[in-house]
Design an enzyme around this catalytic site. Structure first.
Site, PDB file in Angstrom:
ATOM      1  N   TYR A 164       1.106  -1.130  -0.255  1.00 30.52           N
ATOM      2  CA  TYR A 164       0.229   0.122  -0.330  1.00 30.52           C
ATOM      3  C   TYR A 164       1.340   1.167  -0.102  1.00 30.52           C
ATOM      4  O   TYR A 164       0.900   1.956  -1.034  1.00 30.52           O
ATOM      5  CB  TYR A 164      -0.715   0.080   1.259  1.00 30.52           C
ATOM      6  CG  TYR A 164      -2.345   0.840   1.517  1.00 30.52           C
ATOM      7  CD1 TYR A 164      -2.884   0.812   0.259  1.00 30.52           C
ATOM      8  CD2 TYR A 164      -2.007   2.131   1.925  1.00 30.52           C
ATOM      9  CE1 TYR A 164      -3.995   2.533   0.598  1.00 30.52           C
ATOM     10  CE2 TYR A 164      -2.315   3.073   2.551  1.00 30.52           C
ATOM     11  CZ  TYR A 164      -3.568   3.201   2.167  1.00 30.52           C
ATOM     12  OH  TYR A 164      -4.821   4.023   1.703  1.00 30.52           O
ATOM     13  N   LYS A 168       1.152   4.276  -3.056  1.00 30.82           N
ATOM     14  CA  LYS A 168       0.818   5.976  -3.085  1.00 30.82           C
ATOM     15  C   LYS A 168       1.761   6.972  -2.750  1.00 30.82           C
ATOM     16  O   LYS A 168       1.395   7.258  -3.626  1.00 30.82           O
ATOM     17  CB  LYS A 168       0.222   5.574  -0.822  1.00 30.82           C
ATOM     18  CG  LYS A 168      -0.822   4.818  -1.349  1.00 30.82           C
ATOM     19  CD  LYS A 168      -2.751   5.524  -2.170  1.00 30.82           C
ATOM     20  CE  LYS A 168      -3.626   4.931  -1.533  1.00 30.82           C
ATOM     21  NZ  LYS A 168      -4.640   5.366  -2.452  1.00 30.82           N
TER      22      LYS A 168
HETATM   23  P1  NAP Z   1     -12.939   2.444   1.353  1.00 31.87           P
HETATM   24  O1  NAP Z   1     -14.786   3.025   1.566  1.00 31.87           O
HETATM   25  O2  NAP Z   1     -13.194   1.104   0.700  1.00 31.87           O
HETATM   26  O3  NAP Z   1     -13.718   2.834  -0.326  1.00 31.87           O
HETATM   27  C1  NAP Z   1     -13.277   2.203  -1.871  1.00 31.87           C
HETATM   28  C2  NAP Z   1     -13.536   2.642  -3.182  1.00 31.87           C
HETATM   29  O4  NAP Z   1     -12.842   2.337  -4.226  1.00 31.87           O
HETATM   30  C3  NAP Z   1     -14.889   2.183  -3.353  1.00 31.87           C
HETATM   31  O5  NAP Z   1     -15.870   3.039  -3.952  1.00 31.87           O
HETATM   32  C4  NAP Z   1     -14.385   0.891  -4.194  1.00 31.87           C
HETATM   33  O6  NAP Z   1     -15.426   0.713  -5.343  1.00 31.87           O
HETATM   34  C5  NAP Z   1     -13.523   2.044  -4.739  1.00 31.87           C
HETATM   35  N1  NAP Z   1     -12.727   0.787  -6.014  1.00 31.87           N
HETATM   36  C6  NAP Z   1     -11.697  -0.593  -5.211  1.00 31.87           C
HETATM   37  N2  NAP Z   1     -11.046  -1.218  -5.564  1.00 31.87           N
HETATM   38  C7  NAP Z   1     -12.049  -0.333  -7.338  1.00 31.87           C
HETATM   39  C8  NAP Z   1     -11.767  -0.752  -8.800  1.00 31.87           C
HETATM   40  N3  NAP Z   1     -10.657  -1.894  -9.057  1.00 31.87           N
HETATM   41  N4  NAP Z   1     -12.109   0.079  -9.841  1.00 31.87           N
HETATM   42  C9  NAP Z   1     -13.015   0.821  -9.086  1.00 31.87           C
HETATM   43  N5  NAP Z   1     -13.442   0.910  -8.051  1.00 31.87           N
HETATM   44  C10 NAP Z   1     -12.947   0.331  -7.182  1.00 31.87           C
HETATM   45  O7  NAP Z   1     -11.904   3.110   1.085  1.00 31.87           O
HETATM   46  P2  NAP Z   1     -12.097   4.930   1.245  1.00 31.87           P
HETATM   47  O8  NAP Z   1     -11.594   4.789   2.926  1.00 31.87           O
HETATM   48  O9  NAP Z   1     -13.107   5.522   1.293  1.00 31.87           O
HETATM   49  O10 NAP Z   1     -10.431   5.276   1.046  1.00 31.87           O
HETATM   50  C11 NAP Z   1     -10.253   5.881  -0.659  1.00 31.87           C
HETATM   51  C12 NAP Z   1      -8.779   6.261  -0.349  1.00 31.87           C
HETATM   52  O11 NAP Z   1      -8.513   6.787   0.245  1.00 31.87           O
HETATM   53  C13 NAP Z   1      -7.895   5.316  -1.317  1.00 31.87           C
HETATM   54  O12 NAP Z   1      -7.978   5.864  -2.305  1.00 31.87           O
HETATM   55  C14 NAP Z   1      -7.543   4.746   0.397  1.00 31.87           C
HETATM   56  O13 NAP Z   1      -6.032   4.333   0.087  1.00 31.87           O
HETATM   57  C15 NAP Z   1      -7.343   6.558   0.588  1.00 31.87           C
HETATM   58  N6  NAP Z   1      -7.037   6.457   1.956  1.00 31.87           N
HETATM   59  C16 NAP Z   1      -8.318   6.136   2.830  1.00 31.87           C
HETATM   60  C17 NAP Z   1      -8.506   6.161   4.323  1.00 31.87           C
HETATM   61  C18 NAP Z   1      -8.346   6.151   5.327  1.00 31.87           C
HETATM   62  O14 NAP Z   1      -8.401   5.957   6.357  1.00 31.87           O
HETATM   63  N7  NAP Z   1     -10.157   5.556   4.964  1.00 31.87           N
HETATM   64  C19 NAP Z   1      -6.273   6.876   4.549  1.00 31.87           C
HETATM   65  C20 NAP Z   1      -5.446   7.464   3.418  1.00 31.87           C
HETATM   66  C21 NAP Z   1      -5.780   7.206   2.413  1.00 31.87           C
HETATM   67  P3  NAP Z   1     -16.050  -1.205  -5.062  1.00 31.87           P
HETATM   68  O15 NAP Z   1     -15.540  -1.875  -4.712  1.00 31.87           O
HETATM   69  O16 NAP Z   1     -17.833  -0.668  -5.557  1.00 31.87           O
HETATM   70  O17 NAP Z   1     -15.187  -1.039  -6.750  1.00 31.87           O
END
Ligand code: NAP
Length: 256
Positions: A164, A168
């Site tokens: 991961y 990133k």
């Molecule tokens: P999440 O709730 O797991 O949502 C992830 C989203 O990505 C979902 O809409 C999922 O939809 C989509 N996705 C995953 N694989 C995909 C694919 N192959 N094609 C198309 N869509 C895909 O995650 P989140 O926490 O909101 O995170 C969003 C972003 O922020 C990510 O890049 C994550 O790395 C980053 N981030 C999050 C955090 C945190 O604390 N939450 C911290 C740092 C960075 P489907 O499964 O329906 O495809």
């Protein structure tokens, strides 16, 4: 729940079209709602059609414009089809938010080839494919805002996240390069690096780990998806026209 995003400032994106990947839940959903509330037409991208429909319905219920595009961001052909369809439908494309992302956490001796490949393919290759596909319409329009969602994991490293953090860190490197390539065409490219934000991704950590995490965050709480959306909204706005190639860290002081 009130789906109207909290906005501390006014941004006018009316007449603009945006693509938000990973818009079916979590941060991507909050970003899609925030851009739509600012007047942008939003193409919501993810794999799960039902959840995407909920995001689109929430935007429409608030008077906004949105369309769902079921697409796996790792498939080059599908990505190109989404971008072509958006340009065909809304004529231009001004904003891309590369947010789709996954984790497959485990310590390096136990990390499988699939753990590595799936995370790199979704987080890094997916962002590359969408950036490449939007470049032509944005250059032709001589305007664009690309915002890539990275993570503080790329900056500090978290045990269990070699795949991961690499993905990133790659997103951040790519952001800096493409910012330089597109600057003369008035296309800005920036990254947002969230800390711990309350979504399904962090829910998976469980309450015990999350309580420990909160103790390490100076503001003593995890962030809300809307707090990341606010940073994205700013970078997508005209006000951010002189900011490119940067990483906006939104983490409650974790990396300070
Ligand atoms: P999440 O709730 O797991 O949502 C992830 C989203 O990505 C979902 O809409 C999922 O939809 C989509 N996705 C995953 N694989 C995909 C694919 N192959 N094609 C198309 N869509 C895909 O995650 P989140 O926490 O909101 O995170 C969003 C972003 O922020 C990510 O890049 C994550 O790395 C980053 N981030 C999050 C955090 C945190 O604390 N939450 C911290 C740092 C960075 P489907 O499964 O329906 O495809």
């Amino acid at each position: 729940m009130n789906d109207q995003p909290k906005r501390a400032f006014q941004v006018d994106l009316s007449g603009q079209a945006a693509i938000v990947t990973g818009a079916s839940r979590g941060i991507g959903r909050a970003v899609a709602l925030a851009l739509a509330a600012a007047g942008a037409k939003v193409a919501c991208v993810a794999r799960s059609v039902d959840k995407l429909a909920e995001t689109v319905e929430a935007i429409r219920a608030s008077g906004g414009t949105a369309e769902a595009f079921a697409c796996d961001v790792t498939h080059a052909e599908s990505v190109q089809q989404v971008v072509d369809a958006v340009v065909e439908k809304w004529d231009k494309l001004q904003i891309l938010v590369n947010n789709a992302g996954i984790t497959r956490d485990t310590l390096i001796p136990r990390m499988s080839d699939d753990d590595w490949d799936s995370v790199i393919n979704t987080n890094l290759r997916g962002s590359f494919l969408f950036m490449r596909a939007v470049t032509r319409p944005m250059m032709q329009g001589r305007y664009g805002r690309i915002i890539n969602i990275a993570s503080v994991s790329a900056l500090t490293g978290n045990a269990g996240q070699a795949n991961y953090a690499a993905s990133k860190a790659g997103v951040i490197g790519m952001t800096r390069v493409v910012a330089k390539e597109l600057a003369s065409r008035k296309v800005t490219v920036n990254a947002v690096a969230p800390g711990f934000i309350k979504t399904e991704m962090t829910d998976a950590l469980g309450p015990v780990v999350l309580d420990e995490v909160k103790k390490r965050i100076p503001v003593k709480r995890v962030g809300e998806a809307e707090e990341i959306a606010a940073g994205v909204l700013f970078l997508a706005s005209e006000a951010a026209s002189y900011i490119t190639g940067q990483v906006l860290v939104i983490d409650g002081g974790l990396c300070a």
